[in-house]
Design an enzyme around this catalytic site. Structure first.
Site, mmCIF file in Angstrom:
data_model
loop_
_atom_site.group_PDB
_atom_site.id
_atom_site.type_symbol
_atom_site.label_atom_id
_atom_site.label_comp_id
_atom_site.label_asym_id
_atom_site.label_seq_id
_atom_site.Cartn_x
_atom_site.Cartn_y
_atom_site.Cartn_z
ATOM 1 N N HIS A 113 43.378 35.520 -6.873
ATOM 2 C CA HIS A 113 42.978 34.146 -6.568
ATOM 3 C C HIS A 113 44.104 33.511 -5.747
ATOM 4 O O HIS A 113 45.280 33.840 -5.966
ATOM 5 C CB HIS A 113 42.844 33.303 -7.842
ATOM 6 N N CYS B 90 45.581 27.810 -13.528
ATOM 7 C CA CYS B 90 44.226 28.309 -13.838
ATOM 8 C C CYS B 90 43.524 27.458 -14.880
ATOM 9 O O CYS B 90 42.311 27.355 -14.869
ATOM 10 C CB CYS B 90 44.285 29.733 -14.377
ATOM 11 N N ARG C 170 31.203 35.670 -16.115
ATOM 12 C CA ARG C 170 31.598 34.263 -16.054
ATOM 13 C C ARG C 170 30.509 33.348 -15.497
ATOM 14 O O ARG C 170 30.666 32.119 -15.534
ATOM 15 C CB ARG C 170 32.900 34.112 -15.243
ATOM 16 N N ARG D 183 37.521 37.209 -4.954
ATOM 17 C CA ARG D 183 36.527 36.413 -5.680
ATOM 18 C C ARG D 183 35.684 35.575 -4.704
ATOM 19 O O ARG D 183 34.523 35.854 -4.502
ATOM 20 C CB ARG D 183 37.203 35.524 -6.721
ATOM 21 N N ASP E 45 36.464 33.103 -20.981
ATOM 22 C CA ASP E 45 37.340 32.719 -19.868
ATOM 23 C C ASP E 45 37.166 31.258 -19.452
ATOM 24 O O ASP E 45 37.711 30.828 -18.433
ATOM 25 C CB ASP E 45 37.058 33.612 -18.647
HETATM 26 N N1 ARG Z 1 40.277 36.147 -16.739
HETATM 27 C C1 ARG Z 1 40.016 35.182 -15.720
HETATM 28 C C2 ARG Z 1 39.307 35.833 -14.551
HETATM 29 O O1 ARG Z 1 39.666 36.931 -14.202
HETATM 30 C C3 ARG Z 1 41.279 34.533 -15.250
HETATM 31 C C4 ARG Z 1 41.044 33.452 -14.250
HETATM 32 C C5 ARG Z 1 42.303 32.834 -13.781
HETATM 33 N N2 ARG Z 1 42.044 31.654 -13.055
HETATM 34 C C6 ARG Z 1 42.657 31.325 -11.921
HETATM 35 N N3 ARG Z 1 42.397 30.160 -11.408
HETATM 36 N N4 ARG Z 1 43.460 32.154 -11.291
HETATM 37 O O2 ARG Z 1 38.382 35.296 -14.000
#
Ligand code: ARG
Length: 294
Positions: free
Chosen positions: A187, A287, A113, A158, A88
């Site tokens: 997000h 993203c 991550r 998040r 990612d």
């Molecule tokens: N697969 C990644 C996650 O879930 C996607 C992140 C997308 N990034 C963003 N800035 N919305 O963390």
């Protein structure tokens, strides 16, 4: 010049057809990370299905095309080296948040991550940023947006609300805290776009999906940004709002037809791109692009 103009403006403009205002682009710098190791091998948002195939080479081609779009618009693109296994890492927006040459570093919500944070820390330190270690979980520009002097900050999925307090301290700016309530819009940058960060003096302008926010957030956005573009849930779900604006050109998912029309009607220049492969991981244009504000 301004004085002359003032004297020539007719007393009323009510009878004139509404003309879209002229939008002004400013040159930007973006941090990007090539998706050389991209795939979907775990699920941490509703878009991700690890049992479905991904095409890394196609992801790279789509990403290369986006990089070329930025360069074609006159922007600077800087690069973070991808790390094998960190699938990612292409979503560079999540690695930090910068304003005034300061970088507030990320602390990722999911263990998958977390190792990415070291690469971003090293990059910011090596590129002249004053780095600020986070005490709170936060995913950088995924949840934070700079809008004309104020910082919009999301929490709920998040980034933590505590990170917003840190943001205010690190940057010495007003932080508008917004709670995200729909897991598809996990997000801030998939629920809201800053179209004009007021670099040219006018008020900041945004586009957003109201239902992605709780009632207090909806009220706050309506009050602070009355002149916004509202995007449908259907288009937000293909990450229409994960777009990148330089004040005039808006790089946007090519299938977001209504949003693209609304942007054009408001005087912006939509620049449609295809990032369908990265959408499989729940990411889009914004993203993969972290704006660097020195
Ligand atoms: N697969 C990644 C996650 O879930 C996607 C992140 C997308 N990034 C963003 N800035 N919305 O963390």
């Amino acid at each position: 010049m301004a004085r002359t103009l003032l004297h020539t403006i007719p007393p009323t403009t009510a009878a004139r057809p509404a003309a879209a205002p002229t939008r002004t682009a400013t040159r930007r710098s973006y941090l990007m990370c090539r998706p050389e190791y991209f795939t979907v091998s775990y699920a941490i948002n509703p878009f991700m299905h690890p049992d479905e195939p991904t095409d890394t080479a196609l992801a790279v081609r789509q990403w290369d095309a986006l990089r070329d779009v930025y360069r074609g618009l006159g922007h600077e693109v800087e690069f973070l080296a991808p790390v094998p296994g960190l699938v990612d890492m292409v979503f560079a927006a999540n690695g930090g948040f910068t304003v005034d040459g300061r970088a507030y570093l990320a602390s990722f919500a999911y263990p998958e991550r977390r190792p990415e944070a070291d690469s971003f820390r090293a990059w910011f330190a090596a590129h002249g940023f004053e780095t600020h270690e986070p005490a709170s979980v936060n995913e950088g520009e995924g949840d934070f947006a700079f809008a004309g002097g104020v910082i919009l900050a999301g929490h709920g999925f998040r980034s933590t609300a505590d990170s917003h307090t840190e943001l205010a301290r690190v940057f010495g700016r007003e932080v508008l805290s917004l709670r995200l309530v729909d897991e598809r819009f996990y997000h801030l940058d998939v629920a809201l776009t800053v179209l004009d960060s007021a670099a040219t003096g006018g008020p900041a302008r945004i586009a957003y999906l109201p239902s992605a926010f709780d009632e207090a957030g909806q009220a706050l956005l309506a009050q602070r940004f009355p002149d916004s573009i509202i995007v449908s849930e259907q288009e937000a779900a293909i990450l229409a709002l994960n777009s990148v604006s330089d004040g005039r050109n808006v790089v946007v998912a090519q299938d977001a037809h209504d949003y693209i029309a609304a942007l054009a009607g408001a005087g912006y220049t939509p620049v449609p791109v295809d990032l369908s492969e990265l959408l499989k991981s729940g990411g889009g244009v914004k993203c993969v692009s972290q704006e660097l504000r020195r």
